[in-house]
Write an enzyme that holds these catalytic residues in place. Structure first.
Site, short mmCIF file in Angstrom:
data_model
loop_
_atom_site.label_atom_id
_atom_site.label_comp_id
_atom_site.label_asym_id
_atom_site.label_seq_id
_atom_site.Cartn_x
_atom_site.Cartn_y
_atom_site.Cartn_z
N ARG A 104 0.44 -0.96 0.49
CA ARG A 104 -0.29 -0.01 0.42
C ARG A 104 0.93 1.43 -0.04
O ARG A 104 0.33 2.64 0.35
CB ARG A 104 -0.89 0.01 0.95
CG ARG A 104 -2.37 -0.79 0.66
CD ARG A 104 -3.11 -0.64 1.70
NE ARG A 104 -3.80 -2.34 1.94
CZ ARG A 104 -4.11 -2.38 2.83
NH1 ARG A 104 -2.69 -2.23 4.32
NH2 ARG A 104 -4.64 -3.49 3.27
N LYS A 126 3.48 12.10 -10.84
CA LYS A 126 2.21 11.17 -11.87
C LYS A 126 2.51 9.94 -12.28
O LYS A 126 4.55 10.01 -12.49
CB LYS A 126 1.70 12.00 -12.98
CG LYS A 126 0.55 12.85 -13.36
CD LYS A 126 0.10 12.95 -14.31
CE LYS A 126 -0.83 14.43 -14.60
NZ LYS A 126 -1.04 14.86 -15.39
N GLU A 168 11.16 19.83 -24.09
CA GLU A 168 10.36 19.89 -22.97
C GLU A 168 10.57 21.76 -22.64
O GLU A 168 10.14 22.12 -21.56
CB GLU A 168 9.58 18.93 -21.96
CG GLU A 168 9.35 17.64 -22.40
CD GLU A 168 7.93 17.86 -22.54
OE1 GLU A 168 6.87 18.59 -21.97
OE2 GLU A 168 7.16 16.58 -22.50
N LYS A 207 7.88 23.95 -13.98
CA LYS A 207 6.95 22.51 -13.81
C LYS A 207 5.82 22.94 -12.12
O LYS A 207 5.09 22.37 -11.76
CB LYS A 207 7.43 21.05 -14.07
CG LYS A 207 7.02 20.24 -13.22
CD LYS A 207 6.22 18.97 -14.53
CE LYS A 207 5.71 18.16 -14.10
NZ LYS A 207 5.60 17.25 -15.33
N GLU A 217 -4.63 17.74 -11.42
CA GLU A 217 -5.11 18.04 -12.29
C GLU A 217 -6.77 18.87 -12.42
O GLU A 217 -7.12 18.05 -13.35
CB GLU A 217 -5.12 16.88 -13.21
CG GLU A 217 -4.94 17.51 -14.93
CD GLU A 217 -4.17 16.86 -15.47
OE1 GLU A 217 -3.29 15.86 -15.35
OE2 GLU A 217 -3.81 17.15 -16.77
N ARG A 222 -2.79 22.96 -14.01
CA ARG A 222 -1.65 22.06 -14.61
C ARG A 222 -1.34 21.38 -16.33
O ARG A 222 -1.08 20.94 -17.04
CB ARG A 222 -2.26 20.43 -14.03
CG ARG A 222 -0.21 19.27 -14.30
CD ARG A 222 -0.70 18.76 -12.55
NE ARG A 222 1.10 17.59 -12.77
CZ ARG A 222 1.22 16.63 -12.26
NH1 ARG A 222 0.49 16.88 -11.41
NH2 ARG A 222 2.27 16.06 -12.85
N ASN A 226 0.52 20.86 -21.50
CA ASN A 226 0.32 20.36 -22.09
C ASN A 226 0.22 21.33 -23.48
O ASN A 226 -0.41 20.27 -24.88
CB ASN A 226 -0.89 19.20 -22.40
CG ASN A 226 -1.20 18.74 -21.49
OD1 ASN A 226 -0.07 17.84 -21.08
ND2 ASN A 226 -2.58 18.11 -20.80
N HIS A 229 1.60 19.34 -26.89
CA HIS A 229 0.70 17.58 -26.25
C HIS A 229 -0.67 16.42 -27.00
O HIS A 229 -0.47 16.19 -27.09
CB HIS A 229 1.05 17.75 -24.89
CG HIS A 229 2.04 17.22 -24.41
ND1 HIS A 229 2.62 18.56 -24.41
CD2 HIS A 229 2.88 16.46 -23.70
CE1 HIS A 229 4.43 18.17 -23.60
NE2 HIS A 229 4.10 17.15 -23.64
N HIS A 233 1.03 13.51 -28.45
CA HIS A 233 -0.15 13.04 -28.10
C HIS A 233 -0.61 11.83 -29.72
O HIS A 233 -0.72 10.80 -29.79
CB HIS A 233 -0.97 13.16 -26.96
CG HIS A 233 -0.24 13.25 -25.68
ND1 HIS A 233 -0.66 13.56 -24.92
CD2 HIS A 233 0.85 12.73 -24.95
CE1 HIS A 233 0.24 13.75 -23.92
NE2 HIS A 233 0.82 12.88 -24.07
N HIS A 246 8.96 10.85 -27.75
CA HIS A 246 8.23 11.91 -27.31
C HIS A 246 8.35 13.56 -27.41
O HIS A 246 7.39 14.59 -28.06
CB HIS A 246 8.04 11.85 -25.52
CG HIS A 246 6.71 12.59 -24.90
ND1 HIS A 246 5.67 12.99 -25.59
CD2 HIS A 246 7.19 13.79 -24.24
CE1 HIS A 246 5.19 13.57 -24.43
NE2 HIS A 246 5.85 14.46 -24.13
ZN ZN Z 1 5.43 15.94 -21.92
#
Ligand code: ZN
Ligand code: ADP
Length: 342
Positions: A104, A126, A168, A207, A217, A222, A226, A229, A233, A246
């Site tokens: 946990r 994340k 980035e 960041k 988010e 946040r 993006n 992105h 993506h 990426h």
């Molecule tokens: Zn990224």
């Protein structure tokens, strides 16, 4: 630098890994990948349990996740132990998720060894793995207990992986930091850049500001991260996550999203040309691969987990240095603009 979150805070240390490792409290184990281990395994003291996984995105799988849990269980790692994630974003995301769920939740530290992971994925909490149905579909918010950002790792990074990470850093500058942009424009970012560490710190500070104010988010702040992105993506997905890295997809995404923003009169005219020139200078791609049709791109965007019921979501620059989240955009209009750009 200290990152605050709802359950506490964690430091980011900018020091050689060996110094950081010497300061770790209690028992620790290391999970890494083959490439990182070949280049930097000598930094690990003998006798430290180390699991070496294959490199690559395929490692962010249920199979490797379960392998890590079994390994920890057999050691066994107890509650007061720490798992060190030594590697790029793949190892950081996977090991973070392992640490979030083993017993946990046990402590883990991030030791990002790619530029991309140093400036982006290693902070913010994340963590997660991919499922056959999509990227990052199983995950959690599990902040590390510390992060070690050390320049020594970047020296062994393949050049393409270094350039990949710069996307980035540029993104951080475009959305929030004109002085970082001025520094980046003085000469493309390279391993030899005098102020490489300062640029990494500046990107991390952006960041930090954003994730501290919108950890889960929920406010839309946040989501500003993006920029580049939504398209990026979709490109990665359309290529089945092969062919472009990426940061490369995000580079194309930033140019194209600036073009869309200009077409919608949200972004100041001329911005996309400036970004294009920067990306070319940095050695990053700027055009959507010809093999991807507008329809394929739209289809990929529609299946993004961030798409709301009401339409597409973009973080558009208003001008260099500021951006805003635009939600509920009509896919027919975006499709028309994308066809005009092509
Ligand atoms: Zn990224
Ligand atoms: P990212 O951080 O870009 O998400 P990965 O974790 O997949 O990506 O790392 C990209 C590639 O670089 C992988 O093949 C990984 O093994 C390799 N790699 C990571 N760090 C280093 C390093 N410091 N030196 C050499 N290769 C590295």
């Amino acid at each position: 630098m200290i990152i605050k979150h709802s359950r506490g805070e964690y430091p980011i240390w900018f020091e050689p890994y060996s110094d950081f490792q010497a300061g770790l409290q209690g028992p620790f184990v290391v999970i890494t990948d083959e490439n990182v281990h070949s280049a930097h395994g000598h930094l690990l003291p003998s006798g430290i349990p180390t699991l070496i996984l294959p490199p690559g995105e395929a490692t962010k799988s249920i199979e490797c996740y379960s392998r890590c849990l079994d390994w920890l269980g057999e050691l066994p790692l107890t509650r007061n132990g720490t798992v060190v994630a030594l590697g790029g974003g793949v190892i950081g995301d996977l090991v973070g998720f392992v640490a979030a769920t083993y017993m946990r939740g046990v402590a883990f530290v991030q030791v990002p060894t790619t530029l991309l992971a140093q400036v982006d994925s290693s902070i913010g909490g994340k963590v997660g793995i991919d499922l056959p149905a999509g990227k990052n579909l199983a995950g959690a918010f599990h902040p590390p207990s510390a992060v070690c950002v050390s320049g020594e790792f970047l020296a062994t990074l393949p050049p393409r992986q270094f350039v990949n990470g710069t996307a980035e850093v540029w993104k951080a500058a475009y959305i929030r930091d004109e002085s970082l942009l001025t520094r980046l424009r003085a000469g493309a970012l390279s391993l030899d850049s005098q102020d490489l560490q300062q640029c990494i710190i500046s990107a991390l500070m952006i960041k930090q500001q954003v994730v501290e104010q919108d950890e889960f988010e929920t406010t839309g702040l946040r989501a500003q991260l993006n920029f580049g992105h939504t398209i990026g993506h979709a490109i990665e997905k359309a290529l089945d996550y092969e062919g472009l890295l990426h940061g490369e997809a995000v580079s194309i995404g930033m140019v194209v999203e600036a073009q869309i923003g200009e077409a919608l009169s949200i972004t100041r005219p001329g911005t996309s040309e400036e970004i294009k020139a920067d990306m070319i200078k940095q050695g990053l791609p700027i055009t959507i691969p010809e093999s991807i049709s507008v329809d394929t791109l739209l289809h990929a965007m529609a299946r993004d987990k961030k798409v709301t019921q009401s339409g597409l979501s973009f973080s558009f620059l208003t001008q260099i240095g500021t951006c805003k989240l635009c939600q509920g955009l009509n896919s027919v209009e975006i499709s028309r603009i994308l066809s005009d750009i092509a």
